[in-house]
Design a protein around this motif. Structure first.
Motif, PDB file in Angstrom:
ATOM      1  N   LEU A 228     -11.843  -8.349   8.486  1.00 44.04           N
ATOM      2  CA  LEU A 228     -11.861  -8.790   7.088  1.00 44.04           C
ATOM      3  C   LEU A 228     -10.540  -9.461   6.726  1.00 44.04           C
ATOM      4  O   LEU A 228      -9.475  -8.850   6.849  1.00 44.04           O
ATOM      5  CB  LEU A 228     -12.110  -7.593   6.173  1.00 44.04           C
TER       6      LEU A 228
ATOM      7  N   CYS B 181     -23.687 -10.919  12.547  1.00 43.90           N
ATOM      8  CA  CYS B 181     -23.082  -9.656  12.100  1.00 43.90           C
ATOM      9  C   CYS B 181     -22.866  -9.658  10.586  1.00 43.90           C
ATOM     10  O   CYS B 181     -21.945  -9.022  10.084  1.00 43.90           O
ATOM     11  CB  CYS B 181     -21.788  -9.386  12.844  1.00 43.90           C
ATOM     12  N   TYR B 182     -23.718 -10.382   9.883  1.00 46.94           N
ATOM     13  CA  TYR B 182     -23.586 -10.496   8.433  1.00 46.94           C
ATOM     14  C   TYR B 182     -23.671  -9.132   7.749  1.00 46.94           C
ATOM     15  O   TYR B 182     -22.807  -8.773   6.947  1.00 46.94           O
ATOM     16  CB  TYR B 182     -24.664 -11.430   7.875  1.00 46.94           C
TER      17      TYR B 182
ATOM     18  N   SER C  17     -16.952  -4.804   4.183  1.00 51.84           N
ATOM     19  CA  SER C  17     -16.240  -5.335   3.022  1.00 51.84           C
ATOM     20  C   SER C  17     -16.519  -4.497   1.777  1.00 51.84           C
ATOM     21  O   SER C  17     -15.606  -4.176   1.009  1.00 51.84           O
ATOM     22  CB  SER C  17     -16.642  -6.797   2.796  1.00 51.84           C
TER      23      SER C  17
ATOM     24  N   ALA D  88     -20.062 -14.924   9.720  1.00 51.17           N
ATOM     25  CA  ALA D  88     -20.790 -13.685  10.007  1.00 51.17           C
ATOM     26  C   ALA D  88     -22.261 -13.969  10.303  1.00 51.17           C
ATOM     27  O   ALA D  88     -22.850 -13.343  11.192  1.00 51.17           O
ATOM     28  CB  ALA D  88     -20.659 -12.712   8.835  1.00 51.17           C
TER      29      ALA D  88
ATOM     30  N   ILE E 117     -16.110 -16.447   5.293  1.00 52.05           N
ATOM     31  CA  ILE E 117     -16.433 -15.419   6.283  1.00 52.05           C
ATOM     32  C   ILE E 117     -17.936 -15.206   6.413  1.00 52.05           C
ATOM     33  O   ILE E 117     -18.430 -14.874   7.488  1.00 52.05           O
ATOM     34  CB  ILE E 117     -15.724 -14.079   5.968  1.00 52.05           C
ATOM     35  N   TRP E 118     -18.679 -15.431   5.338  1.00 54.59           N
ATOM     36  CA  TRP E 118     -20.112 -15.137   5.385  1.00 54.59           C
ATOM     37  C   TRP E 118     -20.859 -16.095   6.300  1.00 54.59           C
ATOM     38  O   TRP E 118     -21.800 -15.692   6.985  1.00 54.59           O
ATOM     39  CB  TRP E 118     -20.704 -15.102   3.977  1.00 54.59           C
TER      40      TRP E 118
ATOM     41  N   PRO F 214     -18.696  -5.635  12.742  1.00 54.73           N
ATOM     42  CA  PRO F 214     -18.300  -6.549  11.666  1.00 54.73           C
ATOM     43  C   PRO F 214     -17.116  -7.407  12.090  1.00 54.73           C
ATOM     44  O   PRO F 214     -16.330  -7.023  12.963  1.00 54.73           O
ATOM     45  CB  PRO F 214     -17.916  -5.608  10.521  1.00 54.73           C
ATOM     46  N   LEU F 215     -17.012  -8.556  11.466  1.00 56.39           N
ATOM     47  CA  LEU F 215     -15.846  -9.401  11.677  1.00 56.39           C
ATOM     48  C   LEU F 215     -14.621  -8.751  11.050  1.00 56.39           C
ATOM     49  O   LEU F 215     -14.753  -7.978  10.099  1.00 56.39           O
ATOM     50  CB  LEU F 215     -16.067 -10.770  11.026  1.00 56.39           C
TER      51      LEU F 215
ATOM     52  N   THR G 225     -20.656  -6.932   8.449  1.00 51.82           N
ATOM     53  CA  THR G 225     -19.449  -7.433   7.792  1.00 51.82           C
ATOM     54  C   THR G 225     -19.527  -7.177   6.296  1.00 51.82           C
ATOM     55  O   THR G 225     -18.539  -6.763   5.670  1.00 51.82           O
ATOM     56  CB  THR G 225     -19.258  -8.937   8.095  1.00 51.82           C
TER      57      THR G 225
END
Length: 86
Positions: free
Chosen positions: A7, A63-64, A71, A58, A54-55, A4-5, A67
């Motif tokens: 946050l 990596c949606y 979250s 992602a 961010i979406w 994930p990215l 992430t």
């Protein structure tokens, strides 16, 4: 599996608000209440969360899902921590 990215700080309050609205909608429905207002609140909060930049990042980073799950987990942990402290 992609990671994930990281946050951003402004994401947690948005996701917490969605989880709270989802829980309120579920509680209202289980109590036999009218869920229209609760659903409207949920939709408004979910749209605000989905508008976060961010979406898109992602999605482009493939990596949606990771992430989103990170979250969601952070939001639930935050709410569970508040409940334990109360």
């Amino acid at each position: 599996m992609p990671k994930p990215l990281p946050l951003p700080d402004d994401l947690l309050p948005l996701h917490v608000a969605v989880v709270e609205a989802d829980r309120a909608m579920t509680t209202t429905r289980e109590a036999g209440g009218d869920v229209d207002a609760a659903r409207d609140t949920y939709i408004d909060r979910a749209l605000a969360l989905r508008a976060h930049p961010i979406w898109e990042e992602a999605r482009s980073g493939a990596c949606y899902a990771q992430t989103w799950q990170a979250s969601l987990d952070a939001a639930k942990a935050h709410l569970d921590g508040e409940q334990a402290a109360a």
